[in-house]
Design a protein around this motif. Structure first.
Motif, PDB file in Angstrom:
ATOM      1  N   PRO A   1       0.831  -1.209   0.000  1.00 41.77           N
ATOM      2  CA  PRO A   1       0.000   0.000   0.000  1.00 41.77           C
ATOM      3  C   PRO A   1       0.865   1.258   0.000  1.00 41.77           C
ATOM      4  CG  PRO A   1      -0.116  -1.122   2.127  1.00 41.77           C
ATOM      5  CD  PRO A   1       0.698  -1.993   1.213  1.00 41.77           C
ATOM      6  N   VAL A   2       0.321   2.321  -0.526  1.00 39.49           N
ATOM      7  CA  VAL A   2       1.016   3.607  -0.510  1.00 39.49           C
ATOM      8  C   VAL A   2       1.035   4.076   0.946  1.00 39.49           C
ATOM      9  CG1 VAL A   2       1.002   5.977  -1.337  1.00 39.49           C
ATOM     10  CG2 VAL A   2       0.214   4.139  -2.830  1.00 39.49           C
ATOM     11  N   PRO A   3       2.212   4.387   1.492  1.00 38.78           N
ATOM     12  CA  PRO A   3       2.252   4.851   2.884  1.00 38.78           C
ATOM     13  C   PRO A   3       1.423   6.129   3.046  1.00 38.78           C
ATOM     14  CG  PRO A   3       4.483   4.558   2.008  1.00 38.78           C
ATOM     15  CD  PRO A   3       3.537   4.374   0.875  1.00 38.78           C
ATOM     16  N   ALA A   4       0.791   6.275   4.197  1.00 40.93           N
ATOM     17  CA  ALA A   4      -0.021   7.469   4.465  1.00 40.93           C
ATOM     18  C   ALA A   4       0.811   8.741   4.306  1.00 40.93           C
ATOM     19  CB  ALA A   4      -0.633   7.391   5.861  1.00 40.93           C
ATOM     20  N   PHE A   5       2.106   8.687   4.650  1.00 41.36           N
ATOM     21  CA  PHE A   5       2.979   9.849   4.493  1.00 41.36           C
ATOM     22  C   PHE A   5       2.942  10.369   3.063  1.00 41.36           C
ATOM     23  CE2 PHE A   5       7.168  11.664   3.488  1.00 41.36           C
ATOM     24  CZ  PHE A   5       7.252  12.661   4.450  1.00 41.36           C
TER      25      PHE A   5
ATOM     26  N   SER B   1      10.023   0.561  -9.072  1.00 41.03           N
ATOM     27  CA  SER B   1      10.225   1.215  -7.794  1.00 41.03           C
ATOM     28  C   SER B   1       8.861   1.498  -7.198  1.00 41.03           C
ATOM     29  CB  SER B   1      10.978   2.531  -8.010  1.00 41.03           C
ATOM     30  OG  SER B   1      10.908   3.332  -6.858  1.00 41.03           O
ATOM     31  N   PRO B   2       8.794   1.610  -5.873  1.00 47.62           N
ATOM     32  CA  PRO B   2       7.518   1.988  -5.271  1.00 47.62           C
ATOM     33  C   PRO B   2       6.994   3.301  -5.843  1.00 47.62           C
ATOM     34  CG  PRO B   2       9.171   1.555  -3.563  1.00 47.62           C
ATOM     35  CD  PRO B   2       9.845   1.431  -4.890  1.00 47.62           C
ATOM     36  N   ALA B   3       7.896   4.177  -6.271  1.00 50.84           N
ATOM     37  CA  ALA B   3       7.466   5.477  -6.786  1.00 50.84           C
ATOM     38  C   ALA B   3       6.551   5.338  -7.977  1.00 50.84           C
ATOM     39  CB  ALA B   3       8.676   6.311  -7.175  1.00 50.84           C
ATOM     40  N   THR B   4       6.741   4.310  -8.762  1.00 51.71           N
ATOM     41  CA  THR B   4       5.889   4.094  -9.922  1.00 51.71           C
ATOM     42  C   THR B   4       4.446   3.964  -9.474  1.00 51.71           C
ATOM     43  OG1 THR B   4       7.710   2.922 -10.966  1.00 51.71           O
ATOM     44  CG2 THR B   4       5.544   2.652 -11.959  1.00 51.71           C
ATOM     45  N   PHE B   5       4.216   3.163  -8.441  1.00 50.84           N
ATOM     46  CA  PHE B   5       2.866   2.947  -7.942  1.00 50.84           C
ATOM     47  C   PHE B   5       2.372   4.153  -7.147  1.00 50.84           C
ATOM     48  CE2 PHE B   5       5.015  -1.199  -8.164  1.00 50.84           C
ATOM     49  CZ  PHE B   5       4.300  -1.729  -9.223  1.00 50.84           C
ATOM     50  N   TRP B   6       3.252   4.709  -6.308  1.00 49.06           N
ATOM     51  CA  TRP B   6       2.860   5.876  -5.512  1.00 49.06           C
ATOM     52  C   TRP B   6       2.457   7.025  -6.412  1.00 49.06           C
ATOM     53  CZ3 TRP B   6       7.582   6.325  -1.702  1.00 49.06           C
ATOM     54  CH2 TRP B   6       7.648   5.192  -0.894  1.00 49.06           C
ATOM     55  N   SER B   7       3.256   7.254  -7.432  1.00 46.81           N
ATOM     56  CA  SER B   7       2.995   8.356  -8.343  1.00 46.81           C
ATOM     57  C   SER B   7       1.649   8.169  -9.040  1.00 46.81           C
ATOM     58  CB  SER B   7       4.126   8.445  -9.362  1.00 46.81           C
ATOM     59  OG  SER B   7       4.037   9.606 -10.099  1.00 46.81           O
ATOM     60  N   ALA B   8       1.390   6.960  -9.512  1.00 44.73           N
ATOM     61  CA  ALA B   8       0.123   6.679 -10.191  1.00 44.73           C
ATOM     62  C   ALA B   8      -1.049   6.832  -9.234  1.00 44.73           C
ATOM     63  CB  ALA B   8       0.144   5.275 -10.780  1.00 44.73           C
ATOM     64  N   ARG B   9      -0.903   6.334  -8.019  1.00 47.49           N
ATOM     65  CA  ARG B   9      -2.014   6.358  -7.064  1.00 47.49           C
ATOM     66  C   ARG B   9      -2.259   7.727  -6.446  1.00 47.49           C
ATOM     67  NH1 ARG B   9      -0.918   0.483  -4.370  1.00 47.49           N
ATOM     68  NH2 ARG B   9      -1.612  -0.692  -6.184  1.00 47.49           N
ATOM     69  N   THR B  10      -1.314   8.632  -6.571  1.00 47.32           N
ATOM     70  CA  THR B  10      -1.512   9.983  -6.030  1.00 47.32           C
ATOM     71  C   THR B  10      -1.712  11.003  -7.149  1.00 47.32           C
ATOM     72  OG1 THR B  10       0.878  10.425  -5.943  1.00 47.32           O
ATOM     73  CG2 THR B  10      -0.154   9.525  -3.944  1.00 47.32           C
TER      74      THR B  10
ATOM     75  N   GLN C   1      10.841   5.514   2.320  1.00 50.40           N
ATOM     76  CA  GLN C   1      10.755   4.062   2.125  1.00 50.40           C
ATOM     77  C   GLN C   1       9.443   3.568   2.707  1.00 50.40           C
ATOM     78  OE1 GLN C   1      13.971   1.651   3.705  1.00 50.40           O
ATOM     79  NE2 GLN C   1      12.573  -0.038   4.001  1.00 50.40           N
ATOM     80  N   GLY C   2       8.662   2.923   1.857  1.00 49.82           N
ATOM     81  CA  GLY C   2       7.439   2.268   2.309  1.00 49.82           C
ATOM     82  C   GLY C   2       7.726   0.796   2.501  1.00 49.82           C
ATOM     83  N   GLY C   3       6.713  -0.029   2.314  1.00 52.69           N
ATOM     84  CA  GLY C   3       6.863  -1.465   2.494  1.00 52.69           C
ATOM     85  C   GLY C   3       7.757  -2.096   1.445  1.00 52.69           C
ATOM     86  N   LEU C   4       8.663  -2.951   1.910  1.00 50.03           N
ATOM     87  CA  LEU C   4       9.542  -3.730   1.031  1.00 50.03           C
ATOM     88  C   LEU C   4       9.755  -5.092   1.677  1.00 50.03           C
ATOM     89  CD1 LEU C   4      12.439  -1.187   0.313  1.00 50.03           C
ATOM     90  CD2 LEU C   4      10.689  -1.910  -1.297  1.00 50.03           C
ATOM     91  N   HIS C   5       9.946  -6.106   0.873  1.00 50.59           N
ATOM     92  CA  HIS C   5      10.194  -7.440   1.418  1.00 50.59           C
ATOM     93  C   HIS C   5      11.488  -7.491   2.226  1.00 50.59           C
ATOM     94  CE1 HIS C   5       6.761  -9.315  -0.394  1.00 50.59           C
ATOM     95  NE2 HIS C   5       7.067  -8.735  -1.556  1.00 50.59           N
ATOM     96  N   ARG C   6      12.485  -6.764   1.807  1.00 51.40           N
ATOM     97  CA  ARG C   6      13.759  -6.731   2.531  1.00 51.40           C
ATOM     98  C   ARG C   6      14.000  -5.311   3.064  1.00 51.40           C
ATOM     99  NH1 ARG C   6      14.263  -9.882  -2.017  1.00 51.40           N
ATOM    100  NH2 ARG C   6      14.683 -12.060  -1.574  1.00 51.40           N
ATOM    101  N   GLY C   7      12.934  -4.708   3.551  1.00 51.56           N
ATOM    102  CA  GLY C   7      12.960  -3.314   3.955  1.00 51.56           C
ATOM    103  C   GLY C   7      13.925  -2.987   5.076  1.00 51.56           C
ATOM    104  N   ASP C   8      14.096  -3.898   6.050  1.00 54.39           N
ATOM    105  CA  ASP C   8      14.995  -3.597   7.159  1.00 54.39           C
ATOM    106  C   ASP C   8      16.425  -3.424   6.664  1.00 54.39           C
ATOM    107  OD1 ASP C   8      15.479  -3.267  10.062  1.00 54.39           O
ATOM    108  OD2 ASP C   8      16.687  -5.093   9.772  1.00 54.39           O
TER     109      ASP C   8
ATOM    110  N   ASP D   1       4.041   8.219   9.675  1.00 57.05           N
ATOM    111  CA  ASP D   1       2.816   7.820   8.953  1.00 57.05           C
ATOM    112  C   ASP D   1       3.028   6.644   7.998  1.00 57.05           C
ATOM    113  OD1 ASP D   1       1.308   9.788  10.237  1.00 57.05           O
ATOM    114  OD2 ASP D   1       1.719  11.270   8.672  1.00 57.05           O
ATOM    115  N   GLY D   2       3.599   5.564   8.514  1.00 55.44           N
ATOM    116  CA  GLY D   2       3.730   4.342   7.721  1.00 55.44           C
ATOM    117  C   GLY D   2       4.901   4.295   6.766  1.00 55.44           C
ATOM    118  N   ALA D   3       5.837   5.233   6.887  1.00 56.67           N
ATOM    119  CA  ALA D   3       7.014   5.248   6.010  1.00 56.67           C
ATOM    120  C   ALA D   3       8.247   5.586   6.838  1.00 56.67           C
ATOM    121  CB  ALA D   3       6.835   6.283   4.904  1.00 56.67           C
ATOM    122  N   TRP D   4       9.412   5.152   6.344  1.00 52.91           N
ATOM    123  CA  TRP D   4      10.677   5.641   6.894  1.00 52.91           C
ATOM    124  C   TRP D   4      11.047   6.867   6.086  1.00 52.91           C
ATOM    125  CZ3 TRP D   4      13.073   4.738  11.262  1.00 52.91           C
ATOM    126  CH2 TRP D   4      12.715   3.601  11.986  1.00 52.91           C
TER     127      TRP D   4
END
Length: 170
Positions: A24-28, A56-65, A134-141, A158-161
């Protein structure tokens, strides 16, 4: 005869498109929490940044915002350089993008050197970065720990680093 025709036509049969769930797109990002960080002429840099190697997450974030925020990179076809008209998919990869992409793919935190930190600052300046997100990633840590080593500690918002890099990027 019928079997040979069927075998010859089989590659033409449609196959389902493989779908994978997106984080999901982080609330931030979705709620505009990034806006106070990103003045005109600066960018929100998703972690990991866009590279020619993968989405990249930006592809989805950009489209969804609705393309609400400026981000470096992107997807387009253009020449490699002024002297090389060979087609290239996307903007040229920056060393920090490649480093973070590798961490996102392997989950292995590298030994970060002073040279890596200097390169990260140069890349932040190139991108006109204001904030890394940084939002959700499988190897996010592993990715978060690498970014912490490159630019200093981030914080969860708000759900992001989030790493405010305005002072580093000048």
């Amino acid at each position: 005869m019928g079997g040979a025709v069927a075998a010859a036509l089989l590659p033409l049969a449609p196959t389902p498109i493989r779908a994978v769930p997106a984080w999901p797109v982080p609330a931030f990002v979705a709620d505009g929490g990034w806006r106070p960080y990103v003045p005109a002429g600066r960018t929100l840099v998703p972690v990991p940044p866009v590279t020619g190697a993968g989405a990249s997450p930006a592809t989805f974030w950009s489209a969804r915002t609705g393309l609400a925020f400026p981000a470096p990179g992107g997807y387009f076809i253009g020449p490699r350089s002024a002297g090389d008209a060979t087609a290239r998919w996307g903007a040229p990869d920056r060393p920090t993008s490649l480093l973070l992409r590798r961490v996102a793919e392997t989950g292995e935190v590298p030994v970060v050197t002073d040279a890596d930190r200097r390169q990260a600052v140069a890349d932040l300046r190139h991108w006109r970065a204001a904030v890394l997100v940084q939002g959700g990633l499988h190897r996010g840590d592993a990715v978060r720990r690498t970014v912490d080593q490159l630019v200093g500690p981030g914080r969860e918002v708000d759900g992001a680093w989030v790493w405010d890099v305005r002072a580093l990027a000048g």
